[in-house]
Motif scaffolding. Structure first.
Motif, PDB file in Angstrom:
ATOM      1  N   THR A 122       0.370  18.837   1.108  1.00  0.00           N
ATOM      2  CA  THR A 122       0.370  17.416   1.442  1.00  0.00           C
ATOM      3  C   THR A 122      -1.046  16.892   1.581  1.00  0.00           C
ATOM      4  OG1 THR A 122       2.516  17.578   2.572  1.00  0.00           O
ATOM      5  CG2 THR A 122       1.089  15.719   3.178  1.00  0.00           C
ATOM      6  N   PHE A 123      -1.880  17.618   2.320  1.00  0.00           N
ATOM      7  CA  PHE A 123      -3.233  17.128   2.566  1.00  0.00           C
ATOM      8  C   PHE A 123      -4.156  17.337   1.360  1.00  0.00           C
ATOM      9  CE2 PHE A 123      -1.646  16.803   6.793  1.00  0.00           C
ATOM     10  CZ  PHE A 123      -2.272  15.652   7.238  1.00  0.00           C
ATOM     11  N   MET A 124      -3.781  18.216   0.456  1.00  0.00           N
ATOM     12  CA  MET A 124      -4.502  18.305  -0.803  1.00  0.00           C
ATOM     13  C   MET A 124      -4.315  17.004  -1.588  1.00  0.00           C
ATOM     14  SD  MET A 124      -6.359  20.230  -2.801  1.00  0.00           S
ATOM     15  CE  MET A 124      -5.991  21.955  -2.443  1.00  0.00           C
ATOM     16  N   VAL A 125      -3.064  16.497  -1.589  1.00  0.00           N
ATOM     17  CA  VAL A 125      -2.795  15.226  -2.254  1.00  0.00           C
ATOM     18  C   VAL A 125      -3.523  14.082  -1.544  1.00  0.00           C
ATOM     19  CG1 VAL A 125      -0.988  13.581  -2.894  1.00  0.00           C
ATOM     20  CG2 VAL A 125      -0.560  16.035  -3.112  1.00  0.00           C
ATOM     21  N   VAL A 126      -3.498  14.087  -0.203  1.00  0.00           N
ATOM     22  CA  VAL A 126      -4.206  13.047   0.557  1.00  0.00           C
ATOM     23  C   VAL A 126      -5.690  13.058   0.209  1.00  0.00           C
ATOM     24  CG1 VAL A 126      -4.914  12.352   2.882  1.00  0.00           C
ATOM     25  CG2 VAL A 126      -2.549  13.042   2.467  1.00  0.00           C
ATOM     26  N   TRP A 127      -6.292  14.229   0.142  1.00  0.00           N
ATOM     27  CA  TRP A 127      -7.716  14.368  -0.167  1.00  0.00           C
ATOM     28  C   TRP A 127      -8.040  13.836  -1.557  1.00  0.00           C
ATOM     29  CZ3 TRP A 127     -12.183  14.722   2.005  1.00  0.00           C
ATOM     30  CH2 TRP A 127     -13.282  15.350   1.396  1.00  0.00           C
ATOM     31  N   LYS A 128      -7.163  14.136  -2.514  1.00  0.00           N
ATOM     32  CA  LYS A 128      -7.425  13.751  -3.894  1.00  0.00           C
ATOM     33  C   LYS A 128      -7.053  12.302  -4.190  1.00  0.00           C
ATOM     34  CE  LYS A 128      -6.924  18.335  -6.030  1.00  0.00           C
ATOM     35  NZ  LYS A 128      -6.118  19.158  -6.974  1.00  0.00           N
ATOM     36  N   ARG A 129      -6.055  11.754  -3.466  1.00  0.00           N
ATOM     37  CA  ARG A 129      -5.514  10.447  -3.851  1.00  0.00           C
ATOM     38  C   ARG A 129      -5.700   9.372  -2.789  1.00  0.00           C
ATOM     39  NH1 ARG A 129       0.452  10.819  -5.654  1.00  0.00           N
ATOM     40  NH2 ARG A 129       0.001   8.588  -5.816  1.00  0.00           N
ATOM     41  N   ALA A 130      -6.536   9.644  -1.812  1.00  0.00           N
ATOM     42  CA  ALA A 130      -6.754   8.635  -0.761  1.00  0.00           C
ATOM     43  C   ALA A 130      -7.234   7.313  -1.349  1.00  0.00           C
ATOM     44  CB  ALA A 130      -7.756   9.156   0.261  1.00  0.00           C
ATOM     45  N   GLY A 131      -8.025   7.387  -2.398  1.00  0.00           N
ATOM     46  CA  GLY A 131      -8.530   6.170  -3.030  1.00  0.00           C
ATOM     47  C   GLY A 131      -7.455   5.356  -3.724  1.00  0.00           C
ATOM     48  N   ASP A 132      -6.274   5.957  -3.959  1.00  0.00           N
ATOM     49  CA  ASP A 132      -5.181   5.236  -4.615  1.00  0.00           C
ATOM     50  C   ASP A 132      -4.333   4.445  -3.626  1.00  0.00           C
ATOM     51  OD1 ASP A 132      -6.009   6.407  -6.965  1.00  0.00           O
ATOM     52  OD2 ASP A 132      -4.570   8.072  -6.846  1.00  0.00           O
ATOM     53  N   PHE A 133      -4.548   4.670  -2.325  1.00  0.00           N
ATOM     54  CA  PHE A 133      -3.737   3.984  -1.316  1.00  0.00           C
ATOM     55  C   PHE A 133      -4.016   2.483  -1.353  1.00  0.00           C
ATOM     56  CE2 PHE A 133      -3.137   2.428   3.071  1.00  0.00           C
ATOM     57  CZ  PHE A 133      -1.796   2.749   3.240  1.00  0.00           C
ATOM     58  N   ARG A 134      -2.952   1.668  -1.472  1.00  0.00           N
ATOM     59  CA  ARG A 134      -3.113   0.224  -1.609  1.00  0.00           C
ATOM     60  C   ARG A 134      -2.605  -0.549  -0.392  1.00  0.00           C
ATOM     61  NH1 ARG A 134      -6.223   1.779  -4.406  1.00  0.00           N
ATOM     62  NH2 ARG A 134      -6.401   1.683  -6.674  1.00  0.00           N
ATOM     63  N   GLY A 135      -2.040   0.153   0.578  1.00  0.00           N
ATOM     64  CA  GLY A 135      -1.642  -0.513   1.813  1.00  0.00           C
ATOM     65  C   GLY A 135      -0.296  -1.204   1.765  1.00  0.00           C
ATOM     66  N   GLU A 136       0.526  -0.937   0.738  1.00  0.00           N
ATOM     67  CA  GLU A 136       1.853  -1.558   0.716  1.00  0.00           C
ATOM     68  C   GLU A 136       2.700  -1.070   1.883  1.00  0.00           C
ATOM     69  OE1 GLU A 136       0.513  -0.126  -1.913  1.00  0.00           O
ATOM     70  OE2 GLU A 136       0.405  -1.629  -3.540  1.00  0.00           O
ATOM     71  N   ALA A 137       2.473   0.165   2.323  1.00  0.00           N
ATOM     72  CA  ALA A 137       3.124   0.728   3.504  1.00  0.00           C
ATOM     73  C   ALA A 137       2.022   1.211   4.445  1.00  0.00           C
ATOM     74  CB  ALA A 137       4.044   1.885   3.110  1.00  0.00           C
TER      75      ALA A 137
END
Length: 452
Positions: A324-339
């Motif tokens: 889970t946190f591997m994905v968070v580390w790699k994709r944090a920049g993709d978070f757009r704040g919809e949730a």
């Protein structure tokens, strides 16, 4: 006090191979440890760990064994991959850097000192619970308050009468001062879980009353937040285990207290609803490993409790959390704040868990068989599973179990569950309806097993 801690936060360099302390951190006052893994002064410190030619996880473990968990650890590797960052944080690191990062370590040291200072300061902090006290003196349930250090800061007269101890013998004390040690250990562990998870908590446990008789009660507890949005204490109520109306009264009263405090805080300070984890995720997106470490610590226990609905195997749970946190580390920049960040992270964990279900043998994730008496004997002795609802959840089919765990273990709304699972709201509602029907049957069967 804060300024003093800023000046006195020490920085150390630990090197098993006697590599010299890098010049850039020496300029911030860093000193080499006389013995590589031993910090002679117990006050919290920042420790850079030389892992250029050694196993970083081993070095972290040695420092923890020798010095406890108070210190802020930063392993230093020659090169650092995403997988290594997540792995080191899972093993107790607060940050992770490479040699190149130490050429300009100002930001790293600033945040490390701030974190260390905060931890040291929080240990001595005491929250003002006067608002809660004024609000609960007239309640019919026994009610108590604790600060972030586990010290009682208030209670109502009903709680005093129940314990047979006046308020002066309760305030400033811990559960170990007012209850037998075996019961106190249960309360303390539950408090730690609640402080880590937030939200609300219900569980059943014995409480010794003023007559010296241990009565089985159900606790209903919630966290209290300070003006910075962080948890500053706990408020709780008790009721007789067989008194369902008492449970509902306790629930309503504690909801009223926490809502009252939150409403006053918003009105007084003009706070809007804030996603407090958003700044951390933005720092993760910028490559800040210490922010990832903070998110990991904030969510680890919450995710672990959720994932125990799939398997009790700790190694599988740890693998899913790390994925889970591997994905968070790699994709944090993709978070757009919809949730919210919380919903986003739980959603990643949910999908990681489903992948694990496909990869593992199905039998490892099968529900418990209530016909096995030996299994049930162990099951009933775990205080976290002492509630029939909690037990019955573990016996549901996987899809229903996950949806109900998201709702009742983590407290998500139907809309949030739909966001997490990627299913329509109607599908979530249908799964919850089927799960409730199954729960009624299972809880009835568990009740019969308990009486055997």
């Amino acid at each position: 006090m804060v300024a003093h801690l800023v000046d006195e936060t020490r920085i150390f360099w630990s090197s098993s191979s006697d590599r010299p302390t890098p010049a850039a951190i020496r300029r911030h006052g860093a000193q080499a440890l006389r013995l590589a893994h031993l910090i002679e002064d117990p006050l919290p410190a920042v420790v850079f760990i030389d892992c250029a030619d050694t196993d970083a996880s081993v070095e972290i473990e040695k420092l923890r064994i020798e010095n406890g968990d108070e210190h802020y650890l930063i392993p230093v590797l020659r090169e650092l991959s995403a997988g290594q960052v997540v792995s080191l944080i899972a093993r107790g690191a607060h940050d992770a850097v490479n040699d190149e990062d130490l050429l300009n370590p100002d930001a790293i040291i600033e945040r490390a000192r701030a974190q260390t200072r905060l931890l040291a300061y929080a240990r001595d902090g005491v929250t003002d619970f006067s608002t809660l006290q004024n609000h609960t003196d007239g309640m019919v349930s026994p009610v108590f308050f604790k600060d972030a250090n586990g010290l009682y800061t208030g209670c109502n007269p009903v709680f005093e009468r129940f314990l047979g101890i006046d308020r002066g013998g309760i305030l400033g004390k811990t559960v170990y001062d007012v209850a037998p040690s075996d019961l106190a250990l249960t309360y303390h562990k539950a408090d730690l879980d609640l402080a880590a998870d937030g939200g609300v908590q219900t569980y059943a446990a014995g409480v010794r009353n003023g007559a010296g008789i241990v009565r089985m009660v159900r606790f209903y507890k919630g966290v209290v937040y300070g003006e910075d949005g962080r948890i500053t204490g706990i408020v709780g109520a008790m009721h007789d285990i067989g008194d369902l109306r008492g449970h509902e009264t306790a629930r309503q009263e504690i909801d009223e207290v926490t809502s009252h405090v939150s409403a006053n805080l918003v009105a007084r300070e003009g706070f809007a609803a804030v996603d407090h984890d958003r700044p951390l995720l933005e720092r993760v997106a910028a490559g800040d490993a210490s922010a990832l470490a903070r998110l990991y610590r904030l969510y680890h226990r919450r995710l672990a409790r959720f994932l125990t609905r799939l398997t009790w195997k700790s190694e599988v749970i740890d693998e899913i959390i790390n994925d889970t946190f591997m994905v968070v580390w790699k994709r944090a920049g993709d978070f757009r704040g919809e949730a919210s960040v919380s919903t986003w992270i739980i959603g990643i964990a949910y999908r990681s868990a489903l992948r694990a279900l496909r990869d593992q043998r199905r039998s490892e994730f099968e529900p418990l068989d209530i016909d096995h008496a030996d299994t049930m004997a162990q099951y009933w002795h775990d205080h976290e599973l002492s509630d029939l609802l909690s037990k019955a959840l573990d016996l549901l089919p996987v899809e229903q179990r996950l949806v109900m765990a998201l709702a009742y273990v983590l407290g998500h709304s139907v809309g949030e569950i739909a966001e997490i699972t990627g299913c329509p709201v109607t599908t979530v509602k249908a799964r919850m309806h089927r799960a409730r029907c199954k729960l009624r049957e299972t809880m009835d069967m568990l009740g019969k097993v308990k009486c055997v």
